[in-house]
Design an enzyme around this catalytic site. Sequence first.
Site, short mmCIF file in Angstrom:
data_model
loop_
_atom_site.label_atom_id
_atom_site.label_comp_id
_atom_site.label_asym_id
_atom_site.label_seq_id
_atom_site.Cartn_x
_atom_site.Cartn_y
_atom_site.Cartn_z
N HIS A 63 8.59 16.44 -6.26
CA HIS A 63 7.75 17.64 -6.17
C HIS A 63 8.66 18.86 -6.04
O HIS A 63 9.87 18.71 -5.81
CB HIS A 63 6.76 17.53 -5.02
CG HIS A 63 7.35 17.52 -3.64
ND1 HIS A 63 8.28 16.59 -3.23
CD2 HIS A 63 7.15 18.34 -2.57
CE1 HIS A 63 8.60 16.82 -1.96
NE2 HIS A 63 7.93 17.88 -1.54
N HIS A 65 8.88 21.40 -3.88
CA HIS A 65 9.28 22.08 -2.64
C HIS A 65 10.81 22.26 -2.64
O HIS A 65 11.55 21.39 -3.11
CB HIS A 65 8.84 21.27 -1.41
CG HIS A 65 7.42 21.56 -1.00
ND1 HIS A 65 6.66 20.70 -0.24
CD2 HIS A 65 6.63 22.65 -1.25
CE1 HIS A 65 5.46 21.25 -0.05
NE2 HIS A 65 5.41 22.41 -0.64
N ASP A 67 13.22 22.05 -0.58
CA ASP A 67 14.17 21.08 -0.01
C ASP A 67 14.36 19.86 -0.92
O ASP A 67 15.16 18.98 -0.61
CB ASP A 67 13.76 20.66 1.41
CG ASP A 67 12.38 20.03 1.51
OD1 ASP A 67 11.46 20.48 0.81
OD2 ASP A 67 12.22 19.09 2.31
N HIS A 68 13.65 19.85 -2.05
CA HIS A 68 13.82 18.75 -3.01
C HIS A 68 14.41 19.21 -4.35
O HIS A 68 14.82 18.37 -5.15
CB HIS A 68 12.48 18.03 -3.25
CG HIS A 68 11.97 17.35 -2.01
ND1 HIS A 68 12.01 15.98 -1.85
CD2 HIS A 68 11.47 17.85 -0.86
CE1 HIS A 68 11.54 15.67 -0.64
NE2 HIS A 68 11.21 16.78 -0.02
N HIS A 140 0.35 14.92 -0.91
CA HIS A 140 1.16 15.90 -0.18
C HIS A 140 0.40 17.24 -0.26
O HIS A 140 -0.71 17.28 -0.81
CB HIS A 140 2.54 15.97 -0.84
CG HIS A 140 3.58 16.70 -0.04
ND1 HIS A 140 3.67 16.61 1.32
CD2 HIS A 140 4.59 17.52 -0.44
CE1 HIS A 140 4.70 17.35 1.72
NE2 HIS A 140 5.26 17.92 0.69
N ASP A 211 7.37 13.09 -0.72
CA ASP A 211 6.66 13.45 0.51
C ASP A 211 5.19 13.06 0.36
O ASP A 211 4.56 13.34 -0.66
CB ASP A 211 6.74 14.96 0.75
CG ASP A 211 8.14 15.42 1.13
OD1 ASP A 211 9.06 14.59 1.07
OD2 ASP A 211 8.29 16.60 1.47
#
Length: 312
Positions: A63, A65, A67-68, A140, A211
């Site tokens: 996904h 976000h 932090d990914h 998520h 997530d």
Amino acid sequence: MQLQFLGTGAGMPSKERNVTSIALKLLDEIGSIWLFDCGEGTQHQILRTAIRPRRIDKIFITHVHGDHIFGLPGFLSSRSFLGGESPLTIYGPAHVRSFIETALQMSNTHLTYPIHFIDVQEGIVYEDAHFVVHAKKLQHVIECFGYRIEQKDLPGQLLVDKAQALGVPRGPLYKELKLGHNVTLEDGTIVKANDVLSAPKPGFTVTILGDTKYCDASIILAKEADLVVHEATFDASTTNLAASYGHATNVEAATVAKKAKAKNLIMTHISARFLKQDVEKLVNEAQTVFPNTFVADDFALFEFKNGQLVKD
Ligand code: ZN
């Protein structure tokens, strides 16, 4: 097959854990490494491993976000500096493409290799002679996918006695038979590979989930997998909180592995709130539900030895 964790933290980096990235090393199988997510600083983490960026030829994004995915522009650019010329394929939600193209364009970055983008939908996202990769939507706060990587069955061993009895001469025909191909002898006799090979060896299945809160899709993707990687952003004392943020607890991760009848579970995406002793507790709690539970630390390398998952 080896699985190396490059980042195991949730949300933002800490001194102990970088943000998410996992390398599925298929060097023995196909000479490739596949990356799952690429949080900021992934390329710095890679420097501290034996991984060579140009060996990475597929990146699967769960996904978008930050932090990914914030590590993608830097990693892609360095792969180019290091002389990577082989194509790279990136699988993920549609926005991954615009994120990368914008970052590269705005920074006037030109890569030495082509990138192919695949907008992931549920179902089979990749298949070749050796592997098939399935994707399914998780639950998520934004669209997020989990991936199930199945290695196809490996041909059995060549039974030399049987091959000789059928008149196959030593040499190149042995190689063909080992690959599962039928061969024709000089006198026109066809020897079927199945008649001279032992039973095929089942391939492995690894499920890498993005997530998610606890959901059925995780269980379906993890069904009878040799190894499941599941997030554990929260612990059992905060189950309701976890779900409201679109995340799961250690016990929920263990429940997914148990219900899926998986063989091993590795928990990752660990919050910086958890200190060393808390992480041990996370594992102990999860093991009451699913005994074969491990927790990932940055740089941890997992592989199967004699059928057992071991952490090097
Ligand atoms: Zn997320």
